[in-house]
Design an enzyme around this catalytic site. Structure first.
Site, PDB file in Angstrom:
ATOM      1  N   ASP A 255       0.874  -1.176   0.000  1.00  0.00           N
ATOM      2  CA  ASP A 255       0.000   0.000   0.000  1.00  0.00           C
ATOM      3  C   ASP A 255       0.917   1.233   0.000  1.00  0.00           C
ATOM      4  O   ASP A 255       1.469   1.595  -1.033  1.00  0.00           O
ATOM      5  CB  ASP A 255      -0.890  -0.115   1.249  1.00  0.00           C
ATOM      6  CG  ASP A 255      -2.027   0.876   1.280  1.00  0.00           C
ATOM      7  OD1 ASP A 255      -1.868   1.974   0.745  1.00  0.00           O
ATOM      8  OD2 ASP A 255      -3.083   0.574   1.847  1.00  0.00           O
TER       9      ASP A 255
ATOM     10  N   ARG B  95      -9.694 -13.374   6.361  1.00  0.00           N
ATOM     11  CA  ARG B  95      -8.460 -13.910   5.755  1.00  0.00           C
ATOM     12  C   ARG B  95      -8.702 -15.224   5.021  1.00  0.00           C
ATOM     13  O   ARG B  95      -7.969 -15.593   4.119  1.00  0.00           O
ATOM     14  CB  ARG B  95      -7.396 -14.163   6.835  1.00  0.00           C
ATOM     15  CG  ARG B  95      -6.880 -12.917   7.517  1.00  0.00           C
ATOM     16  CD  ARG B  95      -5.636 -13.286   8.328  1.00  0.00           C
ATOM     17  NE  ARG B  95      -5.296 -12.265   9.315  1.00  0.00           N
ATOM     18  CZ  ARG B  95      -4.569 -11.182   9.070  1.00  0.00           C
ATOM     19  NH1 ARG B  95      -4.131 -10.962   7.841  1.00  0.00           N
ATOM     20  NH2 ARG B  95      -4.278 -10.327  10.025  1.00  0.00           N
TER      21      ARG B  95
ATOM     22  N   ASP C 218      -7.161  -9.069   5.831  1.00  0.00           N
ATOM     23  CA  ASP C 218      -8.228  -9.020   6.835  1.00  0.00           C
ATOM     24  C   ASP C 218      -8.819  -7.637   7.034  1.00  0.00           C
ATOM     25  O   ASP C 218      -8.228  -6.619   6.658  1.00  0.00           O
ATOM     26  CB  ASP C 218      -7.666  -9.464   8.186  1.00  0.00           C
ATOM     27  CG  ASP C 218      -6.754  -8.399   8.801  1.00  0.00           C
ATOM     28  OD1 ASP C 218      -5.802  -7.964   8.113  1.00  0.00           O
ATOM     29  OD2 ASP C 218      -7.012  -7.976   9.949  1.00  0.00           O
TER      30      ASP C 218
HETATM   31  P1  IMP Z   1       1.661  -0.383   3.910  1.00  0.00           P
HETATM   32  O1  IMP Z   1       2.693  -0.325   5.003  1.00  0.00           O
HETATM   33  O2  IMP Z   1       0.805   0.853   3.866  1.00  0.00           O
HETATM   34  O3  IMP Z   1       2.234  -0.707   2.551  1.00  0.00           O
HETATM   35  O4  IMP Z   1       0.626  -1.525   4.285  1.00  0.00           O
HETATM   36  C1  IMP Z   1       1.061  -2.797   4.514  1.00  0.00           C
HETATM   37  C2  IMP Z   1       0.101  -3.671   5.287  1.00  0.00           C
HETATM   38  O5  IMP Z   1      -1.157  -3.036   5.574  1.00  0.00           O
HETATM   39  C3  IMP Z   1      -0.240  -4.882   4.450  1.00  0.00           C
HETATM   40  O6  IMP Z   1       0.736  -5.900   4.584  1.00  0.00           O
HETATM   41  C4  IMP Z   1      -1.603  -5.256   4.986  1.00  0.00           C
HETATM   42  O7  IMP Z   1      -1.454  -6.080   6.120  1.00  0.00           O
HETATM   43  C5  IMP Z   1      -2.222  -3.932   5.362  1.00  0.00           C
HETATM   44  N1  IMP Z   1      -3.081  -3.414   4.265  1.00  0.00           N
HETATM   45  C6  IMP Z   1      -2.796  -2.448   3.385  1.00  0.00           C
HETATM   46  N2  IMP Z   1      -3.815  -2.250   2.516  1.00  0.00           N
HETATM   47  C7  IMP Z   1      -4.777  -3.151   2.872  1.00  0.00           C
HETATM   48  C8  IMP Z   1      -6.090  -3.475   2.346  1.00  0.00           C
HETATM   49  O8  IMP Z   1      -6.591  -2.886   1.370  1.00  0.00           O
HETATM   50  N3  IMP Z   1      -6.755  -4.463   2.999  1.00  0.00           N
HETATM   51  C9  IMP Z   1      -6.266  -5.145   4.067  1.00  0.00           C
HETATM   52  N4  IMP Z   1      -5.056  -4.883   4.574  1.00  0.00           N
HETATM   53  C10 IMP Z   1      -4.307  -3.905   3.989  1.00  0.00           C
END
Ligand code: IMP
Length: 178
Positions: free
Chosen positions: A106, A168, A162
């Site tokens: 993300d 999940r 989740d």
């Molecule tokens: P980041 O650090 O923003 O890249 O997000 C990483 C973590 O956030 C992922 O490994 C997921 O566990 C969670 N995450 C990010 N986007 C989503 C989503 O759309 N649905 C569910 N979990 C998400």
């Protein structure tokens, strides 16, 4: 496929199982080609990647190791603030090719911390594979080497991902209904 309600939120079908499995096979194919003749270590990032890595490994024909890691965050002292710790890594990855397996990228914040902590352990290389990738949200310089599917900047659920701990176990991906 019907909508699914978890707690206060309703999700609608987004990526069907067959399409998802196609994406998983495509990532496996790329990894098999690039790592041919080598013995990489796959590191699945828990909890979200468990389903992706499970299906992915069925199509990997390399002589490889598989392990799982998790990022734990806790409050340090006032001067250090939040401290991140890498847990679960029992293998010595020094000099090895590492492939990090993520459920979704993300903003890339999690990935950046993981990448930096793994780099300190002096692997030969680190490449990143993710099932889902939100290019509009990603703000980091690290190259995402293998992407199953690019998706818009929306909250998704299922196949390891989740909402508040639930969802999940779904075998396909759902997206938050507006
Ligand atoms: P980041 O650090 O923003 O890249 O997000 C990483 C973590 O956030 C992922 O490994 C997921 O566990 C969670 N995450 C990010 N986007 C989503 C989503 O759309 N649905 C569910 N979990 C998400």
């Amino acid at each position: 496929m019907d909508t699914i309600t978890i707690k206060d939120l309703t999700f609608k079908p987004f990526i069907p199982e067959a399409e998802l499995q196609e994406s998983v096979k495509n990532v496996a194919k790329q990894i098999n080609e690039i790592y041919k003749g080598t013995s990489p270590i796959f590191l699945g990032v828990l909890n979200g990647s468990f389903m992706f890595i499970g299906d992915l490994m069925k199509s990997i024909d390399l002589n490889c190791m598989i392990s799982f890691i998790k990022m734990a965050s806790y409050e340090g002292t006032e001067s250090t603030g939040k401290v991140n710790e890498l847990i679960g890594l029992n293998e010595d990855i020094e000099g090895h090719d590492v492939i990090l397996i993520e459920d979704i990228v993300d903003t890339g914040n999690t990935l950046e911390k993981l990448y930096q902590m793994l780099q300190e352990k002096k692997p030969k290389s680190i490449k990143i594979a993710t099932l889902l990738y939100k290019p509009e949200a990603y703000k980091k310089p690290y190259k995402i080497d293998f992407v199953g599917k690019e998706i818009p900047n929306a909250f998704v659920l299922g196949y390891g991902l989740d909402y508040d701990g639930y969802g999940r176990n779904l075998s396909s991906i759902y997206v938050l209904k507006d």
